[in-house]
Design an enzyme around this catalytic site. Sequence first.
Site, mmCIF file in Angstrom:
data_model
loop_
_atom_site.group_PDB
_atom_site.id
_atom_site.type_symbol
_atom_site.label_atom_id
_atom_site.label_comp_id
_atom_site.label_asym_id
_atom_site.label_seq_id
_atom_site.Cartn_x
_atom_site.Cartn_y
_atom_site.Cartn_z
ATOM 1 N N TYR A 177 -19.292 22.603 -2.907
ATOM 2 C CA TYR A 177 -20.024 21.563 -2.178
ATOM 3 C C TYR A 177 -21.361 21.284 -2.854
ATOM 4 O O TYR A 177 -21.785 20.129 -2.975
ATOM 5 C CB TYR A 177 -20.263 22.006 -0.729
ATOM 6 C CG TYR A 177 -18.985 22.190 0.049
ATOM 7 C CD1 TYR A 177 -18.414 21.133 0.763
ATOM 8 C CD2 TYR A 177 -18.329 23.419 0.069
ATOM 9 C CE1 TYR A 177 -17.235 21.299 1.471
ATOM 10 C CE2 TYR A 177 -17.152 23.593 0.770
ATOM 11 C CZ TYR A 177 -16.604 22.528 1.470
ATOM 12 O OH TYR A 177 -15.424 22.690 2.160
ATOM 13 N N TYR A 181 -20.846 18.913 8.074
ATOM 14 C CA TYR A 181 -20.755 20.258 7.500
ATOM 15 C C TYR A 181 -21.045 20.290 6.007
ATOM 16 O O TYR A 181 -21.643 21.260 5.510
ATOM 17 C CB TYR A 181 -19.378 20.866 7.789
ATOM 18 C CG TYR A 181 -18.259 20.374 6.906
ATOM 19 C CD1 TYR A 181 -17.670 21.204 5.954
ATOM 20 C CD2 TYR A 181 -17.778 19.079 7.015
ATOM 21 C CE1 TYR A 181 -16.643 20.755 5.148
ATOM 22 C CE2 TYR A 181 -16.756 18.620 6.218
ATOM 23 C CZ TYR A 181 -16.189 19.455 5.278
ATOM 24 O OH TYR A 181 -15.175 19.009 4.474
ATOM 25 N N ASP A 241 -7.057 20.277 -0.002
ATOM 26 C CA ASP A 241 -8.484 20.359 0.255
ATOM 27 C C ASP A 241 -9.226 20.126 -1.079
ATOM 28 O O ASP A 241 -8.914 19.189 -1.798
ATOM 29 C CB ASP A 241 -8.805 21.693 0.929
ATOM 30 C CG ASP A 241 -10.229 21.805 1.447
ATOM 31 O OD1 ASP A 241 -10.523 21.227 2.510
ATOM 32 O OD2 ASP A 241 -11.047 22.471 0.793
ATOM 33 N N HIS A 278 -5.268 20.900 9.421
ATOM 34 C CA HIS A 278 -5.790 20.875 8.063
ATOM 35 C C HIS A 278 -5.068 21.812 7.112
ATOM 36 O O HIS A 278 -4.956 21.525 5.922
ATOM 37 C CB HIS A 278 -7.282 21.226 8.090
ATOM 38 C CG HIS A 278 -7.903 21.245 6.733
ATOM 39 N ND1 HIS A 278 -8.107 20.095 5.993
ATOM 40 C CD2 HIS A 278 -8.352 22.273 5.957
ATOM 41 C CE1 HIS A 278 -8.657 20.410 4.831
ATOM 42 N NE2 HIS A 278 -8.819 21.713 4.781
#
Length: 320
Positions: free
Chosen positions: A236, A152, A101, A294
Amino acid sequence: MAEIRHRFIETNGIRMHVAEAGEGFPVVFCHGFPELWYSWRHQLTALAEAGYRAIAPDMRGYGETDAPADPAQYTMKVLCADMAGLLDALGLERAVFVGHDWGGAVVWQMGLRYPGRVAAIVGLNTPYAPPSNRRTTEALRDYHGLTDATFYMRYFLKPGVAEAELEADIEKTFHKVFMDWTRAEDFTTFMTVGGDGSGVLARIPDDRRSFLSEEEIAVYVGAYRKTGFRGGLNWYRGADLNAEEADAPKGPQLHVPAMMITAADDTILKPEMAAAMPALIPGIRMEHLERCGHWTQQERPAEVNRLLLEFLGSLGLPRS
């Protein structure tokens, strides 16, 4: 089973919690969102028992590691400096870096920014992409054909909004987040913010189905009740700042021994996103897991451990 040890180090201006097991050549594991060092527990013990020193930090913003409030403290330049500082604090010249990730993004960047410190790289789910001046959240939004309201990463940019949703019931959050390959449709619902901007979790059923045990979920719940989600969300919020970095590494090729593991049922980090990697990283070993979502290293630990040990064995690294 090998004992997992815990310590704190100072690196790049922060205090970092580190879990490790075993002795031998170091292998550093970098987790993603919303995880902890704990997501590598299966790999720590397997590699330690095979004669390696397995090291898994709580990454910046997570768990018992410091979480600066400013998103500018979560750019790739900063995050990679954390990992170089981790090696310095442990007295290590080089290590193999394994990432999943967001941690996968970090380990590929380590190969560009600190090639002398990187013996090899293993990426799980997250493909290597050459540096670009495009904003990360916009580029991925457009790749998936979504909008600001239905992607998202863009939803996560709004201060306080995602925190309020994810922290409203943290136990329910993790039951909904840690979904296996049979719930790929729910993972897409997460990615598309419910399909209508209603929230990443709102339209995911709370049926308590997870590949993790209640005891394992409780570890995450306990940690995030203490910290909340802001530190992880700042990854993010800092991501688009990477496009503004002066003198960023250019690529496109990466010259380091490497292995990429894709997962068939990851609907965000899709296997086809890694298709160009053999041309960008000469000699890379490409592996693929069917019936895997995931959370690859937690959902399919036996297969991941086997692939890791095969790859590490091919490098001829010293063991304890």
